[in-house]
Design a protein around this motif. Structure first.
Motif, short mmCIF file in Angstrom:
data_model
loop_
_atom_site.label_atom_id
_atom_site.label_comp_id
_atom_site.label_asym_id
_atom_site.label_seq_id
_atom_site.Cartn_x
_atom_site.Cartn_y
_atom_site.Cartn_z
N LEU A 184 -5.60 7.11 -1.99
CA LEU A 184 -4.22 6.65 -1.98
C LEU A 184 -4.12 5.23 -2.52
O LEU A 184 -5.01 4.39 -2.32
N GLU A 185 -3.02 4.98 -3.19
CA GLU A 185 -2.72 3.65 -3.70
C GLU A 185 -1.30 3.27 -3.27
O GLU A 185 -0.42 4.13 -3.20
N GLY A 186 -1.10 2.00 -3.00
CA GLY A 186 0.21 1.52 -2.59
C GLY A 186 0.44 1.51 -1.11
O GLY A 186 1.53 1.16 -0.65
N VAL A 187 -0.57 1.88 -0.31
CA VAL A 187 -0.44 1.89 1.15
C VAL A 187 -0.87 0.51 1.66
O VAL A 187 -2.04 0.14 1.56
N ASN A 188 0.08 -0.24 2.23
CA ASN A 188 -0.19 -1.62 2.61
C ASN A 188 0.02 -1.91 4.08
O ASN A 188 -0.25 -3.03 4.53
N SER A 189 0.51 -0.94 4.86
CA SER A 189 0.79 -1.21 6.26
C SER A 189 0.57 0.05 7.09
O SER A 189 0.54 1.17 6.55
N ASP A 192 3.23 2.70 6.53
CA ASP A 192 3.04 3.56 5.37
C ASP A 192 2.06 4.70 5.69
O ASP A 192 2.26 5.84 5.27
N THR A 193 1.03 4.37 6.45
CA THR A 193 0.05 5.39 6.83
C THR A 193 0.69 6.49 7.67
O THR A 193 0.49 7.68 7.42
N LYS A 194 1.47 6.07 8.67
CA LYS A 194 2.13 7.06 9.53
C LYS A 194 3.14 7.89 8.74
O LYS A 194 3.30 9.09 8.99
N ASP A 212 -8.63 7.98 6.76
CA ASP A 212 -9.72 7.01 6.75
C ASP A 212 -9.14 5.67 6.31
O ASP A 212 -8.89 5.44 5.12
N THR A 213 -8.91 4.78 7.28
CA THR A 213 -8.27 3.49 6.97
C THR A 213 -9.19 2.58 6.18
O THR A 213 -8.72 1.71 5.44
N VAL A 214 -10.49 2.73 6.32
CA VAL A 214 -11.43 1.84 5.63
C VAL A 214 -11.44 2.14 4.13
O VAL A 214 -11.30 1.26 3.29
N ILE A 244 8.69 0.28 -3.05
CA ILE A 244 7.34 0.74 -2.72
C ILE A 244 7.05 2.05 -3.46
O ILE A 244 7.91 2.93 -3.54
N PHE A 245 5.86 2.14 -3.99
CA PHE A 245 5.45 3.36 -4.70
C PHE A 245 4.09 3.80 -4.18
O PHE A 245 3.18 2.99 -4.04
#
Length: 489
Positions: A184-189, A192-194, A212-214, A244-245
């Motif tokens: 994934l790209e663009g996930v900053n918080s 966004d993950t949820k 996998d957050t790491v 956001i993209f």
């Protein structure tokens, strides 16, 4: 590839499906009944006649010996209750049997050396209660097991393999058979993950989502009959709100098998080198130096009675090879004999022990007698273990090269395919070139004459010739027409 006219170039040759094994859509129901009171073939025939006359029944199979009836039917037109009442209407007692749940898992097997090893693993798996079918592939070092999850589990299967003297690791089980990894790209918080996880979980056909957050990757287990990677990537992209993209791409995690194979190669190499460190001096003291006087005269110095210094040195150097470096052969022999069969480990342990303990007997006799003369065989025991380890090392190296060659063959498949979009009448609306990995089940793709087949599928329109020599060995291209199956190579 022969050309069939320009008109065929615009016609899709292949009705593509994903590389995963195809599974038939469940459009029919299946019911099993335990029928009491049948005594002859006439009883079975009467049941088949009555049930086959019901609306919606597609097939009927009745076994007098087993006292069972298996019926396939269309759920929209009938059900198991109606079929049961029809059989009871001709004076038979009927109990409906629940269809047995079958799970499938794939296991990676460690330590196999020959077909005898794979056969012993199959026997060990089939002896586990609840296992219906087990197939072990020596070249792939894998086992595929069909079992009843209500009776046994994958952990019990692994324990059965380990109890047989081999190692086992789980490759896939259940929904893990069809899974993908997305980068994934663009996930900053965390929000966004949820958001992405909740969007994917609402997609039909998605069974499990792991984040996998790491590594900023996500693993999705899905049903290929319902959804696929292209749809999931599109859902992730649509979940973002400007500015956001989100972007997602297929990701191949590091292969654990390569690391394990390298570890196995290094393990055999190190064991062989340690074995040579002790075996070569034993060989020199027994076969070389005694033939080169005066260099070997000191080996015949008597320590006590007829026991010489050479005997003591050979005994001390051979023992670590026999019982420390060669311990793996004892473990394999123990598990084999416990299950009542013999393998190479039994032969190696038997041969080396015979030479070793005969030599120990010679030393004991020499210690207790002034006149006894005998020749020990410690060099036979130690050198045999060393040569077996050398053969094991060369074998795992050759297996690694074979696996690399097979993986390179898979890379010969086309990287892209032409995806077609059809309307209700079957006419082509648009064409788009996409990655082969993004193809989903029931996709329509176009293949021009001379191109390679990117995925397994069925021809729905057009005709041409396909070179299948790598699969069938047939040198001439095979003619393909609508309804024929084509395979990737």
């Amino acid at each position: 590839m022969e050309r069939n006219g320009e008109s065929h170039l615009k016609q899709p040759l292949l009705h593509g499906v994903s590389p995963a094994a195809t599974r038939k859509e469940r459009t029919t129901g299946k019911a099993m009944f335990n029928v009491r009171g049948m005594s002859c073939a006439s009883c079975a025939a009467s049941i088949e006649t009555v049930v086959a006359g019901l609306k919606g029944v597609e097939s009927v199979q009745v076994s007098v010996l087993q006292g069972q009836a298996v019926v396939q039917y269309t759920p929209e037109e009938t059900d198991a209750k109606i079929i049961k009442e029809a059989i009871e209407g001709i004076n038979f007692e009927v109990d409906e049997l629940q269809e047995q749940e079958i799970a499938v898992c794939r296991l990676r097997i460690k330590g196999m050396a020959c077909t005898s090893c794979s056969e012993s693993i199959e026997r060990a798996l089939l002896m586990v209660p609840g296992v219906k079918k087990a197939a072990v592939g020596l070249a792939l070092e894998e086992a595929k097991v069909h079992f009843d999850p209500n009776i046994t589990s994958r952990h019990i299967l692994i324990e059965a393999i380990e109890d047989a003297g081999f190692g086992a690791d789980l490759i896939s089980y259940g929904d893990d058979v069809n899974k993908m990894h997305l980068k994934l790209e663009g996930v900053n918080s965390p929000e966004d993950t949820k958001l992405i996880q909740s969007v994917l979980e609402t997609v039909d056909g998605v069974n499990n989502v792991e984040w996998d957050t790491v590594g900023q990757t996500i693993k999705v287990a899905y049903d290929p009959d319902v959804t696929g990677p292209r749809l999931l990537i599109q859902r992730i992209q649509d979940a973002a709100q400007p500015p956001i993209f989100f972007n997602a791409s297929l990701y191949s995690p590091p292969k654990q098998r390569e690391a394990e194979r390298h570890h196995e190669i290094m393990s055999y190499r190190n064991q062989f080198l340690w074995s040579c460190l002790f075996s070569v001096p034993v060989f020199l003291f027994a076969m070389v130096l005694p033939m080169l006087p005066p260099f070997g005269d000191w080996l015949f110095y008597k320590i006590y009675n007829n026991m010489t210094l050479g005997m003591l040195l050979r005994w001390l150097l051979c023992s670590p090879v026999q019982f420390i470096i060669g311990w793996r052969f004892y473990i394999g022999a123990y598990h084999a004999l416990k299950r009542g069969y013999s393998n190479m480990n039994v032969l190696v342990a038997l041969g080396t022990n015979a030479a070793y303990f005969y030599s120990v007997y010679i030393i004991l006799k020499a210690l207790t007698s002034n006149s006894f003369e005998g020749q020990d065989l410690f060099e036979t025991s130690s050198m045999l273990v060393s040569f077996i380890l050398l053969g094991k090392y060369l074998e795992v190296v050759a297996k690694g090269k074979t696996s690399d060659a097979l993986s390179k063959l898979t890379e010969l498949a086309p990287e892209t395919a032409v995806l077609l979009t059809l309307d209700k009448d079957g006419s082509v609306i648009s064409e788009m070139e996409i990655s082969t990995q993004l193809l989903q089940r029931n996709d329509f793709i176009k293949i021009l004459p001379g191109e390679k087949v990117p995925v397994d599928g069925v021809v729905i329109k057009g005709q041409s010739h396909v070179n299948e020599s790598m699969i069938t060995g047939e040198a001439r291209p095979i003619a393909k027409k609508p309804g024929d199956k084509v395979v990737t190579f």
